[in-house]
Design a protein around this motif. Sequence first.
Motif, PDB file in Angstrom:
ATOM      1  N   TYR A 158       0.835  -1.202   0.000  1.00 48.01           N
ATOM      2  CA  TYR A 158       0.000   0.000   0.000  1.00 48.01           C
ATOM      3  C   TYR A 158       0.871   1.254   0.000  1.00 48.01           C
ATOM      4  N   GLY A 159       0.490   2.211  -0.832  1.00 50.36           N
ATOM      5  CA  GLY A 159       1.190   3.479  -0.882  1.00 50.36           C
ATOM      6  C   GLY A 159       2.554   3.376  -1.531  1.00 50.36           C
ATOM      7  N   GLN A 160       3.326   4.437  -1.363  1.00 52.88           N
ATOM      8  CA  GLN A 160       4.667   4.493  -1.938  1.00 52.88           C
ATOM      9  C   GLN A 160       5.637   3.714  -1.065  1.00 52.88           C
ATOM     10  N   ARG A 161       6.483   2.935  -1.707  1.00 50.40           N
ATOM     11  CA  ARG A 161       7.460   2.132  -0.984  1.00 50.40           C
ATOM     12  C   ARG A 161       8.440   3.049  -0.261  1.00 50.40           C
ATOM     13  N   PRO A 162       8.697   2.817   1.040  1.00 54.77           N
ATOM     14  CA  PRO A 162       9.686   3.638   1.756  1.00 54.77           C
ATOM     15  C   PRO A 162      11.058   3.535   1.093  1.00 54.77           C
ATOM     16  N   ALA A 163      11.828   4.602   1.220  1.00 59.04           N
ATOM     17  CA  ALA A 163      13.147   4.643   0.588  1.00 59.04           C
ATOM     18  C   ALA A 163      14.192   3.891   1.398  1.00 59.04           C
ATOM     19  N   SER A 164      13.892   3.618   2.668  1.00 63.79           N
ATOM     20  CA  SER A 164      14.875   2.949   3.525  1.00 63.79           C
ATOM     21  C   SER A 164      14.155   2.215   4.650  1.00 63.79           C
ATOM     22  N   ARG A 165      14.899   1.366   5.341  1.00 64.06           N
ATOM     23  CA  ARG A 165      14.343   0.675   6.507  1.00 64.06           C
ATOM     24  C   ARG A 165      13.951   1.677   7.582  1.00 64.06           C
ATOM     25  N   GLU A 166      14.750   2.689   7.740  1.00 65.63           N
ATOM     26  CA  GLU A 166      14.469   3.714   8.743  1.00 65.63           C
ATOM     27  C   GLU A 166      13.151   4.414   8.445  1.00 65.63           C
ATOM     28  N   GLU A 167      12.913   4.699   7.148  1.00 66.31           N
ATOM     29  CA  GLU A 167      11.653   5.342   6.781  1.00 66.31           C
ATOM     30  C   GLU A 167      10.470   4.406   7.025  1.00 66.31           C
ATOM     31  N   PHE A 168      10.661   3.106   6.747  1.00 66.21           N
ATOM     32  CA  PHE A 168       9.594   2.142   7.028  1.00 66.21           C
ATOM     33  C   PHE A 168       9.239   2.160   8.508  1.00 66.21           C
ATOM     34  N   LEU A 169      10.256   2.041   9.361  1.00 62.55           N
ATOM     35  CA  LEU A 169      10.010   1.961  10.795  1.00 62.55           C
ATOM     36  C   LEU A 169       9.382   3.244  11.330  1.00 62.55           C
ATOM     37  N   GLU A 170       9.773   4.376  10.778  1.00 59.17           N
ATOM     38  CA  GLU A 170       9.180   5.637  11.220  1.00 59.17           C
ATOM     39  C   GLU A 170       7.707   5.707  10.816  1.00 59.17           C
ATOM     40  N   ARG A 171       7.404   5.267   9.607  1.00 62.22           N
ATOM     41  CA  ARG A 171       6.010   5.250   9.174  1.00 62.22           C
ATOM     42  C   ARG A 171       5.191   4.296  10.037  1.00 62.22           C
ATOM     43  N   TYR A 172       5.764   3.124  10.298  1.00 66.22           N
ATOM     44  CA  TYR A 172       5.066   2.153  11.144  1.00 66.22           C
ATOM     45  C   TYR A 172       4.821   2.747  12.530  1.00 66.22           C
ATOM     46  N   ARG A 173       5.830   3.428  13.057  1.00 71.95           N
ATOM     47  CA  ARG A 173       5.712   4.018  14.394  1.00 71.95           C
ATOM     48  C   ARG A 173       4.606   5.052  14.447  1.00 71.95           C
ATOM     49  N   ILE A 174       4.551   5.953  13.473  1.00 75.62           N
ATOM     50  CA  ILE A 174       3.560   7.027  13.490  1.00 75.62           C
ATOM     51  C   ILE A 174       2.145   6.460  13.364  1.00 75.62           C
ATOM     52  N   LEU A 175       1.950   5.562  12.406  1.00 77.73           N
ATOM     53  CA  LEU A 175       0.614   4.999  12.193  1.00 77.73           C
ATOM     54  C   LEU A 175       0.137   4.245  13.431  1.00 77.73           C
ATOM     55  N   THR A 176       1.000   3.402  13.979  1.00 75.63           N
ATOM     56  CA  THR A 176       0.611   2.559  15.110  1.00 75.63           C
ATOM     57  C   THR A 176       0.437   3.375  16.385  1.00 75.63           C
ATOM     58  N   THR A 177       1.323   4.319  16.626  1.00 77.76           N
ATOM     59  CA  THR A 177       1.205   5.153  17.827  1.00 77.76           C
ATOM     60  C   THR A 177      -0.056   5.999  17.786  1.00 77.76           C
ATOM     61  N   THR A 178      -0.430   6.476  16.611  1.00 79.47           N
ATOM     62  CA  THR A 178      -1.675   7.237  16.467  1.00 79.47           C
ATOM     63  C   THR A 178      -2.859   6.451  17.023  1.00 79.47           C
ATOM     64  N   LEU A 179      -2.908   5.156  16.711  1.00 73.16           N
ATOM     65  CA  LEU A 179      -4.024   4.324  17.169  1.00 73.16           C
ATOM     66  C   LEU A 179      -3.893   3.987  18.647  1.00 73.16           C
ATOM     67  N   LEU A 180      -2.693   3.643  19.081  1.00 71.37           N
ATOM     68  CA  LEU A 180      -2.485   3.290  20.485  1.00 71.37           C
ATOM     69  C   LEU A 180      -2.839   4.436  21.422  1.00 71.37           C
ATOM     70  N   LYS A 181      -2.556   5.654  21.018  1.00 71.98           N
ATOM     71  CA  LYS A 181      -2.740   6.795  21.903  1.00 71.98           C
ATOM     72  C   LYS A 181      -4.104   7.464  21.752  1.00 71.98           C
ATOM     73  N   ASN A 182      -4.984   6.865  20.969  1.00 74.05           N
ATOM     74  CA  ASN A 182      -6.331   7.423  20.837  1.00 74.05           C
ATOM     75  C   ASN A 182      -7.244   6.809  21.889  1.00 74.05           C
ATOM     76  N   LYS A 183      -7.918   7.636  22.635  1.00 74.54           N
ATOM     77  CA  LYS A 183      -8.728   7.179  23.769  1.00 74.54           C
ATOM     78  C   LYS A 183      -9.958   6.379  23.343  1.00 74.54           C
ATOM     79  N   ARG A 184     -10.325   6.481  22.080  1.00 72.07           N
ATOM     80  CA  ARG A 184     -11.539   5.809  21.614  1.00 72.07           C
ATOM     81  C   ARG A 184     -11.257   4.523  20.832  1.00 72.07           C
TER      82      ARG A 184
END
Length: 594
Positions: free
Chosen positions: A523-549
Amino acid sequence: MSDKHMNLTECPTREEYPRPQFVRKEWMNLNGIWDFEMDFGKSGIDRKLYEGEGFTKKILVPFCPESSLSGINYKDFMNMVWYKREFIVDKVTEKRTLLHFQAVDYHTTLWLNGKKIGEHKGGYTPFTFDITAFITEGVNLITLCAKDDPREKFQPRGKQSGQYYSAGCDYTRTTGIWQTVWLEFVSESYLKEVKYYPNAAEGLLNVSGYVEGPIKGLSLTAEAFYQGKAMGRTEAVIQGKEVNISIPLNEKHLWMPGKPELYDLKFTLSKEEVIIDEVESYFGLRDISYDQEGVRINGELIYQRLVLDQGFYPDGIYTAPSEEALKKDIELSMEMGFNGARLHQKVFEPAYLYWADHLGYLVWGEYASWGVDMTDLSAVNVFLPEWMEAVSRDFNSTALVGWCPFNETWDKNGFWIADGKYMYGTRQEDSILKLIYDVTKALDGNRPVIDTSGNFHVVTDIFDIHDYEQDGEAFAKRFEPMNNGGETYVTFADRQSYEGQAYFVSEYGGIWWSDEERDGWGYGQRPASREEFLERYRILTTTLLKNKRVSGFCYTQLYDVEQEMNGLYTYGRKAKFDPALIKEINMQKAAIEE
């Protein structure tokens, strides 16, 4: 094919007991080398293949002919296939002989010694023939015909491709036998099935059993054990085909995710104090409930950190090469900090659920709904019988936390955007989803039911959405109002509405990454590096974890499947990233846990 490229005698045969939560000692595994024939002209009945002549190939059961492990490795459509196998009966006794098929895709017709025994429709659930009246002393011949056309209007195919090649979200097909074939030997009267209703609050297990055969003079004894220590015993006189008993437990050991406390069970059916049937089983003492906040196990709110598991294998396709491989997939998931999985568009093998129970790993029971035309009421006639079989088969799983019969019930011809608005083809028949929901609730009143994962909800206990947005900021912006008591984010708001249920993001991510130089997608544009993958994974997942609903998430997906390269592991189950890095992100404390 085949024989000159592979020695079938050296391949795995899946010898483990195929029904691990309902075990008898007297049984015979019929996996192994069978005769096989592809019937492209669908003329096998006219040619009387059921009499056992005309077979030219060999296949290793229970692996489908599309798989390399089968020895056939044929990837094109096979709308009809035939199997043949002999077994020997040394002496005909008074015992009943039951012939079990754990799964055959799709429409099965069975003959024994040239006589038609029966049929079964459905590619994902077990079925049984009582062949007692048809077996003879000495050699007995089983012949089986499987008709399978995933391009038919009403055939559930799940993620099996309806095109020649695997494409998009669809993969290599499975035709014919793909789970264990076995014989079981029982008395004239025997315990056919049991259903468990654990009551963790009261410390007891309620059991509903069904007895097959004459009931006069029968009694049933049920005993519970914990780590070999007797925990409770109940005995009841059989008054009807159905028997209901309760086992008060001396000690309470609660099953929880990651803490899989289990009790052993032993059932003894006696006739006038003579034992005629014995079954060994197990159960977990746990209560399931749900409310606006989410799913609770034994009253404790559980944040579901789930991953999407498609249940495909490079060498076995639908069938794991070994029981160990099923267990390993759960272990790989837990190594990355997930506490469960959506078992996606497939009814998984019973051995998988056994290990989920024993490892404390939550699962959602689903069905292979793709392929069924949801715009036509006739779909009910196809879908409902096998879905009921699936619910019945897996009802006793401790780890199974909820049911989801449908996934993304797109309208026929899908949707498109015109003048800024969604335009739809022929819409799903909402009454089908409501009926299946109602039947599921009637079969299991305890677990939550999601009518259709992602869209378009009609009636559901948990409101879930799918969102594959890859931009972290845009993703967070959609959910932020919910975190501040604002409007709930709803996909396809013109077709479904949120009504205050627990909120579950049951598909997201799908980030594309591969070190392999081959065609594929994510899905979406392929990350340019492993670091970019992990950062994207972190942002998406943390968004859900930190949502109270948000009560839980399900990341797409655990491993690559063929051309779909958005797994955290490769198709061969090699980690693409240090599992500890993914686990660190997943194991952040969720807002609902604070």
